[in-house]
Design a protein around this motif. Structure first.
Motif, PDB file in Angstrom:
ATOM      1  N   ARG A 178       0.831  -1.210   0.000  1.00  0.00           N
ATOM      2  CA  ARG A 178       0.000   0.000   0.000  1.00  0.00           C
ATOM      3  C   ARG A 178       0.866   1.261   0.000  1.00  0.00           C
ATOM      4  N   VAL A 179       0.463   2.254  -0.803  1.00  0.00           N
ATOM      5  CA  VAL A 179       1.167   3.540  -0.836  1.00  0.00           C
ATOM      6  C   VAL A 179       0.273   4.696  -0.400  1.00  0.00           C
ATOM      7  N   PHE A 184      -4.339  10.194   1.991  1.00  0.00           N
ATOM      8  CA  PHE A 184      -3.053  10.227   2.677  1.00  0.00           C
ATOM      9  C   PHE A 184      -2.093   9.298   1.958  1.00  0.00           C
ATOM     10  N   SER A 185      -0.930   9.827   1.563  1.00  0.00           N
ATOM     11  CA  SER A 185       0.128   9.010   0.988  1.00  0.00           C
ATOM     12  C   SER A 185       0.860   8.343   2.154  1.00  0.00           C
ATOM     13  N   MET A 186       0.740   7.023   2.283  1.00  0.00           N
ATOM     14  CA  MET A 186       1.268   6.303   3.450  1.00  0.00           C
ATOM     15  C   MET A 186       1.796   4.937   3.040  1.00  0.00           C
ATOM     16  N   ARG A 187       3.026   4.624   3.439  1.00  0.00           N
ATOM     17  CA  ARG A 187       3.549   3.275   3.243  1.00  0.00           C
ATOM     18  C   ARG A 187       2.783   2.296   4.127  1.00  0.00           C
ATOM     19  N   GLU A 188       2.963   1.001   3.838  1.00  0.00           N
ATOM     20  CA  GLU A 188       2.192  -0.005   4.574  1.00  0.00           C
ATOM     21  C   GLU A 188       2.627  -0.165   6.035  1.00  0.00           C
ATOM     22  N   ASP A 189       3.785   0.380   6.414  1.00  0.00           N
ATOM     23  CA  ASP A 189       4.203   0.270   7.814  1.00  0.00           C
ATOM     24  C   ASP A 189       3.814   1.511   8.622  1.00  0.00           C
ATOM     25  N   VAL A 190       2.987   2.385   8.035  1.00  0.00           N
ATOM     26  CA  VAL A 190       2.485   3.581   8.716  1.00  0.00           C
ATOM     27  C   VAL A 190       0.966   3.467   8.815  1.00  0.00           C
ATOM     28  N   CYS A 191       0.413   3.854   9.958  1.00  0.00           N
ATOM     29  CA  CYS A 191      -1.039   3.847  10.138  1.00  0.00           C
ATOM     30  C   CYS A 191      -1.494   5.177  10.718  1.00  0.00           C
ATOM     31  N   LEU A 192      -2.787   5.439  10.567  1.00  0.00           N
ATOM     32  CA  LEU A 192      -3.411   6.582  11.227  1.00  0.00           C
ATOM     33  C   LEU A 192      -3.962   6.112  12.567  1.00  0.00           C
ATOM     34  N   TRP A 193      -3.853   6.948  13.581  1.00  0.00           N
ATOM     35  CA  TRP A 193      -4.500   6.713  14.876  1.00  0.00           C
ATOM     36  C   TRP A 193      -5.534   7.811  15.030  1.00  0.00           C
ATOM     37  N   LEU A 194      -6.810   7.427  15.088  1.00  0.00           N
ATOM     38  CA  LEU A 194      -7.898   8.393  15.016  1.00  0.00           C
ATOM     39  C   LEU A 194      -8.793   8.352  16.247  1.00  0.00           C
ATOM     40  N   LEU A 195      -9.432   9.491  16.529  1.00  0.00           N
ATOM     41  CA  LEU A 195     -10.330   9.634  17.670  1.00  0.00           C
ATOM     42  C   LEU A 195     -11.555  10.430  17.209  1.00  0.00           C
ATOM     43  N   SER A 196     -12.739   9.912  17.508  1.00  0.00           N
ATOM     44  CA  SER A 196     -13.967  10.637  17.189  1.00  0.00           C
ATOM     45  C   SER A 196     -14.165  11.772  18.174  1.00  0.00           C
ATOM     46  N   GLN A 197     -14.553  12.935  17.651  1.00  0.00           N
ATOM     47  CA  GLN A 197     -14.831  14.082  18.511  1.00  0.00           C
ATOM     48  C   GLN A 197     -16.317  14.206  18.852  1.00  0.00           C
ATOM     49  N   ASP A 198     -17.103  13.177  18.494  1.00  0.00           N
ATOM     50  CA  ASP A 198     -18.524  13.169  18.831  1.00  0.00           C
ATOM     51  C   ASP A 198     -18.698  12.475  20.178  1.00  0.00           C
ATOM     52  N   SER A 199     -18.702  13.260  21.240  1.00  0.00           N
ATOM     53  CA  SER A 199     -18.772  12.681  22.593  1.00  0.00           C
ATOM     54  C   SER A 199     -20.164  12.140  22.922  1.00  0.00           C
ATOM     55  N   SER A 200     -21.164  12.386  22.066  1.00  0.00           N
ATOM     56  CA  SER A 200     -22.508  11.879  22.322  1.00  0.00           C
ATOM     57  C   SER A 200     -22.660  10.428  21.880  1.00  0.00           C
ATOM     58  N   ALA A 201     -21.648   9.884  21.186  1.00  0.00           N
ATOM     59  CA  ALA A 201     -21.708   8.501  20.707  1.00  0.00           C
ATOM     60  C   ALA A 201     -20.396   7.797  21.028  1.00  0.00           C
ATOM     61  N   ALA A 202     -20.476   6.500  21.310  1.00  0.00           N
ATOM     62  CA  ALA A 202     -19.272   5.728  21.642  1.00  0.00           C
ATOM     63  C   ALA A 202     -18.326   5.627  20.448  1.00  0.00           C
ATOM     64  N   THR A 203     -18.898   5.570  19.245  1.00  0.00           N
ATOM     65  CA  THR A 203     -18.084   5.458  18.032  1.00  0.00           C
ATOM     66  C   THR A 203     -18.705   6.290  16.909  1.00  0.00           C
ATOM     67  N   HIS A 257     -15.130   5.446   6.368  1.00  0.00           N
ATOM     68  CA  HIS A 257     -14.900   4.506   5.284  1.00  0.00           C
ATOM     69  C   HIS A 257     -13.482   4.716   4.793  1.00  0.00           C
ATOM     70  N   TYR A 258     -12.794   3.627   4.426  1.00  0.00           N
ATOM     71  CA  TYR A 258     -11.465   3.805   3.859  1.00  0.00           C
ATOM     72  C   TYR A 258     -11.189   2.751   2.798  1.00  0.00           C
ATOM     73  N   GLN A 259     -10.235   3.069   1.925  1.00  0.00           N
ATOM     74  CA  GLN A 259      -9.745   2.122   0.927  1.00  0.00           C
ATOM     75  C   GLN A 259      -8.270   2.382   0.687  1.00  0.00           C
ATOM     76  N   GLU A 260      -7.485   1.321   0.747  1.00  0.00           N
ATOM     77  CA  GLU A 260      -6.049   1.425   0.501  1.00  0.00           C
ATOM     78  C   GLU A 260      -5.767   1.240  -0.981  1.00  0.00           C
ATOM     79  N   VAL A 261      -4.716   1.906  -1.481  1.00  0.00           N
ATOM     80  CA  VAL A 261      -4.351   1.775  -2.881  1.00  0.00           C
ATOM     81  C   VAL A 261      -2.858   1.505  -3.033  1.00  0.00           C
ATOM     82  N   LYS A 262      -2.520   0.858  -4.162  1.00  0.00           N
ATOM     83  CA  LYS A 262      -1.121   0.579  -4.527  1.00  0.00           C
ATOM     84  C   LYS A 262      -0.826   1.287  -5.847  1.00  0.00           C
ATOM     85  N   GLN A 263       0.458   1.557  -6.084  1.00  0.00           N
ATOM     86  CA  GLN A 263       0.880   2.143  -7.349  1.00  0.00           C
ATOM     87  C   GLN A 263       1.983   1.296  -7.972  1.00  0.00           C
TER      88      GLN A 263
END
Length: 113
Positions: free
Chosen positions: A35-36, A84-103, A107-113
């Motif tokens: 993945r790139v 996001f241009s990201m190699r396969e050994d890099v990940c995003l760490w994300l947090l929802s800012q909607d405190s009214s819901a647990a989650t 949607h995401y899709q990885e791509v290769k070049q």
């Protein structure tokens, strides 16, 4: 000199993942080999509640979750997405800012070049 970007020639399965509002969630949840980059969208219609986060490794997160330079907006009027241009050994760490819901879903899709 001319710069030519290689076309997308491979891809992972489009995936929906629930982003926690209390603990950082790793995206992607499993890596596509070679993945790139990753396309990610926040389909929430709750405009004031973005998804925020940072880049990190794909095995553990030791960064304070109070520092989140990445933001993926939510909107009731348009689809909000980022690439996001990201190699396969890099990940995003994300947090929802909607405190009214647990989650909050993204949607995401990885791509290769």
């Amino acid at each position: 000199s001319d710069l030519m970007e290689a076309p997308i020639n491979g891809y992972g399965t489009p995936t929906t993942i629930a982003i926690s509002s209390t603990t950082m969630t790793k995206v992607p949840s499993s890596q596509t080999s070679g993945r790139v980059g990753i396309f990610i969208s926040n389909p929430s219609t709750s405009g004031p509640n973005p998804i925020t986060g940072f880049f990190g490794n794909c095995t553990s997160n030791s960064v304070a979750n109070t520092v989140r330079p990445i933001e993926i907006a939510a909107s009731s009027t348009t689809t909000t997405n980022r690439y996001f241009s990201m190699r396969e050994d890099v990940c995003l760490w994300l947090l929802s800012q909607d405190s009214s819901a647990a989650t909050q879903n993204v949607h995401y899709q990885e791509v290769k070049q």
